[in-house]
Design a protein around this motif. Structure first.
Motif, PDB file in Angstrom:
ATOM      1  N   GLY A   1       0.821  -1.218   0.000  1.00  0.00           N
ATOM      2  CA  GLY A   1       0.000   0.000   0.000  1.00  0.00           C
ATOM      3  C   GLY A   1       0.846   1.255   0.000  1.00  0.00           C
ATOM      4  O   GLY A   1       0.563   2.202  -0.735  1.00  0.00           O
ATOM      5  N   PHE A   2       1.933   1.284   0.808  1.00  0.00           N
ATOM      6  CA  PHE A   2       2.734   2.517   0.800  1.00  0.00           C
ATOM      7  C   PHE A   2       3.867   2.476  -0.212  1.00  0.00           C
ATOM      8  O   PHE A   2       4.328   3.491  -0.689  1.00  0.00           O
ATOM      9  CB  PHE A   2       3.207   2.898   2.211  1.00  0.00           C
ATOM     10  N   LYS A   3       4.298   1.247  -0.572  1.00  0.00           N
ATOM     11  CA  LYS A   3       5.443   1.140  -1.480  1.00  0.00           C
ATOM     12  C   LYS A   3       5.040   1.413  -2.928  1.00  0.00           C
ATOM     13  O   LYS A   3       5.737   2.106  -3.647  1.00  0.00           O
ATOM     14  CB  LYS A   3       5.984  -0.287  -1.375  1.00  0.00           C
ATOM     15  N   PHE A   4       3.917   0.833  -3.329  1.00  0.00           N
ATOM     16  CA  PHE A   4       3.558   0.937  -4.743  1.00  0.00           C
ATOM     17  C   PHE A   4       2.349   1.832  -4.991  1.00  0.00           C
ATOM     18  O   PHE A   4       2.132   2.299  -6.090  1.00  0.00           O
ATOM     19  CB  PHE A   4       3.303  -0.461  -5.322  1.00  0.00           C
ATOM     20  N   ASN A   5       1.522   2.029  -3.960  1.00  0.00           N
ATOM     21  CA  ASN A   5       0.319   2.835  -4.181  1.00  0.00           C
ATOM     22  C   ASN A   5       0.371   4.186  -3.470  1.00  0.00           C
ATOM     23  O   ASN A   5      -0.628   4.913  -3.466  1.00  0.00           O
ATOM     24  CB  ASN A   5      -0.922   2.053  -3.746  1.00  0.00           C
ATOM     25  N   GLY A   6       1.525   4.486  -2.861  1.00  0.00           N
ATOM     26  CA  GLY A   6       1.708   5.805  -2.266  1.00  0.00           C
ATOM     27  C   GLY A   6       0.726   6.152  -1.168  1.00  0.00           C
ATOM     28  O   GLY A   6       0.362   7.314  -1.007  1.00  0.00           O
ATOM     29  N   ARG A   7       0.278   5.145  -0.400  1.00  0.00           N
ATOM     30  CA  ARG A   7      -0.662   5.439   0.701  1.00  0.00           C
ATOM     31  C   ARG A   7       0.112   5.983   1.891  1.00  0.00           C
ATOM     32  O   ARG A   7       0.709   5.243   2.658  1.00  0.00           O
ATOM     33  CB  ARG A   7      -1.424   4.180   1.115  1.00  0.00           C
TER      34      ARG A   7
ATOM     35  N   LEU B   1       1.897   4.486   5.469  1.00  0.00           N
ATOM     36  CA  LEU B   1       3.321   4.676   5.769  1.00  0.00           C
ATOM     37  C   LEU B   1       3.501   5.281   7.159  1.00  0.00           C
ATOM     38  O   LEU B   1       4.313   4.808   7.955  1.00  0.00           O
ATOM     39  CB  LEU B   1       3.950   5.596   4.722  1.00  0.00           C
ATOM     40  N   ARG B   2       2.692   6.295   7.448  1.00  0.00           N
ATOM     41  CA  ARG B   2       2.804   6.964   8.748  1.00  0.00           C
ATOM     42  C   ARG B   2       2.470   5.983   9.879  1.00  0.00           C
ATOM     43  O   ARG B   2       3.190   5.889  10.869  1.00  0.00           O
ATOM     44  CB  ARG B   2       1.863   8.171   8.792  1.00  0.00           C
ATOM     45  N   LEU B   3       1.399   5.227   9.684  1.00  0.00           N
ATOM     46  CA  LEU B   3       1.001   4.255  10.713  1.00  0.00           C
ATOM     47  C   LEU B   3       2.110   3.221  10.942  1.00  0.00           C
ATOM     48  O   LEU B   3       2.463   2.906  12.077  1.00  0.00           O
ATOM     49  CB  LEU B   3      -0.291   3.556  10.293  1.00  0.00           C
ATOM     50  N   MET B   4       2.671   2.710   9.845  1.00  0.00           N
ATOM     51  CA  MET B   4       3.706   1.684   9.972  1.00  0.00           C
ATOM     52  C   MET B   4       4.934   2.237  10.696  1.00  0.00           C
ATOM     53  O   MET B   4       5.525   1.567  11.537  1.00  0.00           O
ATOM     54  CB  MET B   4       4.094   1.154   8.586  1.00  0.00           C
ATOM     55  N   GLY B   5       5.292   3.478  10.367  1.00  0.00           N
ATOM     56  CA  GLY B   5       6.430   4.121  11.031  1.00  0.00           C
ATOM     57  C   GLY B   5       6.170   4.301  12.522  1.00  0.00           C
ATOM     58  O   GLY B   5       7.055   4.085  13.352  1.00  0.00           O
ATOM     59  N   GLU B   6       4.930   4.666  12.855  1.00  0.00           N
ATOM     60  CA  GLU B   6       4.582   4.859  14.267  1.00  0.00           C
ATOM     61  C   GLU B   6       4.624   3.536  15.027  1.00  0.00           C
ATOM     62  O   GLU B   6       5.107   3.479  16.161  1.00  0.00           O
ATOM     63  CB  GLU B   6       3.170   5.455  14.380  1.00  0.00           C
ATOM     64  N   LEU B   7       4.139   2.466  14.381  1.00  0.00           N
ATOM     65  CA  LEU B   7       4.157   1.161  15.058  1.00  0.00           C
ATOM     66  C   LEU B   7       5.594   0.697  15.283  1.00  0.00           C
ATOM     67  O   LEU B   7       5.927   0.145  16.331  1.00  0.00           O
ATOM     68  CB  LEU B   7       3.379   0.123  14.236  1.00  0.00           C
TER      69      LEU B   7
ATOM     70  N   ARG C   1      11.974   8.676   8.069  1.00  0.00           N
ATOM     71  CA  ARG C   1      11.582  10.035   8.480  1.00  0.00           C
ATOM     72  C   ARG C   1      10.503   9.986   9.551  1.00  0.00           C
ATOM     73  O   ARG C   1      10.522  10.773  10.496  1.00  0.00           O
ATOM     74  CB  ARG C   1      11.089  10.839   7.274  1.00  0.00           C
ATOM     75  N   VAL C   2       9.537   9.071   9.381  1.00  0.00           N
ATOM     76  CA  VAL C   2       8.470   8.952  10.383  1.00  0.00           C
ATOM     77  C   VAL C   2       9.073   8.482  11.717  1.00  0.00           C
ATOM     78  O   VAL C   2       8.812   9.058  12.773  1.00  0.00           O
ATOM     79  CB  VAL C   2       7.375   7.959   9.921  1.00  0.00           C
ATOM     80  N   VAL C   3       9.901   7.436  11.660  1.00  0.00           N
ATOM     81  CA  VAL C   3      10.501   6.890  12.882  1.00  0.00           C
ATOM     82  C   VAL C   3      11.403   7.948  13.544  1.00  0.00           C
ATOM     83  O   VAL C   3      11.370   8.136  14.757  1.00  0.00           O
ATOM     84  CB  VAL C   3      11.297   5.602  12.570  1.00  0.00           C
ATOM     85  N   GLY C   4      12.172   8.669  12.724  1.00  0.00           N
ATOM     86  CA  GLY C   4      13.056   9.712  13.253  1.00  0.00           C
ATOM     87  C   GLY C   4      12.281  10.804  13.961  1.00  0.00           C
ATOM     88  O   GLY C   4      12.684  11.289  15.025  1.00  0.00           O
TER      89      GLY C   4
ATOM     90  N   CYS D   1      13.585  -2.794  11.210  1.00  0.00           N
ATOM     91  CA  CYS D   1      12.678  -2.996  10.084  1.00  0.00           C
ATOM     92  C   CYS D   1      11.281  -3.229  10.623  1.00  0.00           C
ATOM     93  O   CYS D   1      11.103  -3.538  11.799  1.00  0.00           O
ATOM     94  CB  CYS D   1      13.134  -4.162   9.215  1.00  0.00           C
ATOM     95  N   LEU D   2      10.327  -3.068   9.732  1.00  0.00           N
ATOM     96  CA  LEU D   2       8.935  -3.225  10.098  1.00  0.00           C
ATOM     97  C   LEU D   2       8.590  -4.704  10.255  1.00  0.00           C
ATOM     98  O   LEU D   2       7.919  -5.111  11.191  1.00  0.00           O
ATOM     99  CB  LEU D   2       8.098  -2.614   8.971  1.00  0.00           C
ATOM    100  N   ALA D   3       9.057  -5.510   9.311  1.00  0.00           N
ATOM    101  CA  ALA D   3       8.687  -6.918   9.315  1.00  0.00           C
ATOM    102  C   ALA D   3       9.844  -7.785   8.843  1.00  0.00           C
ATOM    103  O   ALA D   3      10.654  -7.367   8.027  1.00  0.00           O
ATOM    104  CB  ALA D   3       7.467  -7.140   8.429  1.00  0.00           C
ATOM    105  N   ARG D   4       9.875  -9.007   9.366  1.00  0.00           N
ATOM    106  CA  ARG D   4      10.921  -9.962   9.037  1.00  0.00           C
ATOM    107  C   ARG D   4      10.259 -11.187   8.435  1.00  0.00           C
ATOM    108  O   ARG D   4       9.262 -11.706   8.956  1.00  0.00           O
ATOM    109  CB  ARG D   4      11.660 -10.322  10.334  1.00  0.00           C
ATOM    110  N   THR D   5      10.829 -11.644   7.318  1.00  0.00           N
ATOM    111  CA  THR D   5      10.272 -12.817   6.636  1.00  0.00           C
ATOM    112  C   THR D   5      10.656 -14.095   7.378  1.00  0.00           C
ATOM    113  O   THR D   5      11.828 -14.292   7.679  1.00  0.00           O
ATOM    114  CB  THR D   5      10.817 -12.879   5.201  1.00  0.00           C
ATOM    115  N   PRO D   6       9.680 -14.945   7.696  1.00  0.00           N
ATOM    116  CA  PRO D   6      10.015 -16.213   8.377  1.00  0.00           C
ATOM    117  C   PRO D   6      10.866 -17.103   7.477  1.00  0.00           C
ATOM    118  O   PRO D   6      10.773 -17.003   6.262  1.00  0.00           O
ATOM    119  CB  PRO D   6       8.673 -16.874   8.633  1.00  0.00           C
TER     120      PRO D   6
END
Ligand SMILES: [Zn+2]
Ligand SMILES: [Zn+2]
Length: 265
Positions: free
Chosen positions: A122-128, A132-138, A177-180, A260-265
């Motif tokens: 959603g944020f990488k390809f569709n510019g949502r 992005l902000r929510l993911m950075g906050e989490l 930038r969000v995390v910072g 990172c936000l997520a890690r691949t199992p």
């Protein structure tokens, strides 16, 4: 840390500071309160009103796939409690035992399982941008909870100029930038550059992945004695962040962590 060129906010007086990560700075709280008045938070997953001022409801937040048991070094999710090969402070995966990475610690709040792939797309390809902000906050919140040693700056995994032109958007930098902003840490986007475009790691296997990345990154700042955190959206094999960490260590960084936000199992 005078040698790192920081690209954006926060104000110099906010950083760097050692010790536990602070609560959200006052300015960010105000900015947020104002935005909430204009756009009331709405859960991006189910459309219900958001909780805690975020675009996520408590129910959906509870359903997100937490990382769970993972390698203490590279955050690779592990299937079951590991007794053999446990390090001083937790289990190590086979790869970290055989060949420790150039980074000290990787941190990820989530496993890369649904709905994470959909959210990242959603944020990488569709510019949502709200995603992005929510993911950075989490990510920032999870770092506060984990109370890791505070780095002096965040270094996003650099995207090669050619890919940036194609996509027009650098997701690691935007997430950094969000995390910072949330953690009052400077983003040192210019501290590392990609010297050549590399085929996406997902198209390659094993040895080819490592060769694909060899020498692909170069630190452009003197990082002598600095503790920095490399940030990427998703870490799959850890080869990319390991290669970036290697470049930063070559430039003198005393410690490199991976966020990172997520890690691949
Ligand atoms: Zn929801
Ligand atoms: Zn590991």
């Amino acid at each position: 840390m005078p040698n790192i060129t920081t690209s954006t906010d926060p104000d110099p007086e906010d950083a760097p500071r050692r010790g536990p990560l602070p609560a959200q700075p006052a300015l960010a709280r105000w900015r947020r309160a104002l935005a909430d008045l204009v756009f009331p938070p709405t859960c991006i997953l189910c459309g219900a009103p958001g909780d805690d001022g975020r675009d996520l409801c408590r129910g959906c937040a509870g359903d997100l796939p937490a990382l769970g048991l993972a390698c203490v070094r590279c955050a690779l999710p592990l299937p079951a409690p590991v007794t053999a090969g446990a390090g001083d402070d937790g289990p190590l995966c086979g790869r970290c035992r055989r060949k420790p990475p150039a980074f000290a610690r990787a941190h990820a709040p989530f496993r890369y399982e649904q709905p994470l792939p959909a959210l990242v797309a959603g944020f990488k390809f569709n510019g949502r941008l709200n995603t992005l902000r929510l993911m950075g906050e989490l990510l920032a919140t999870s770092l506060g909870d984990a109370a890791p040693q505070r780095p002096e700056a965040i270094v996003p995994v650099p995207l090669h100029m050619r890919r940036l032109r194609e996509r027009g958007y650098d997701q690691a930098l935007e997430l950094a930038r969000v995390v910072g902003r949330e953690l009052a840490l400077p983003v040192a986007a210019a501290a590392c550059e990609r010297t050549r475009a590399t085929p996406p790691q997902t198209t390659l296997e094993g040895k080819a992945r490592a060769q694909n990345l060899r020498g692909a990154f170069r630190a452009t700042a003197d990082l002598s004695g600095a503790h920095v955190a490399v940030l990427d959206d998703v870490v799959t094999t850890a080869s990319t962040v390991d290669e970036v960490a290697r470049a930063l260590r070559r430039a003198g960084a005393s410690r490199v962590d991976v966020w990172c936000l997520a890690r691949t199992p």
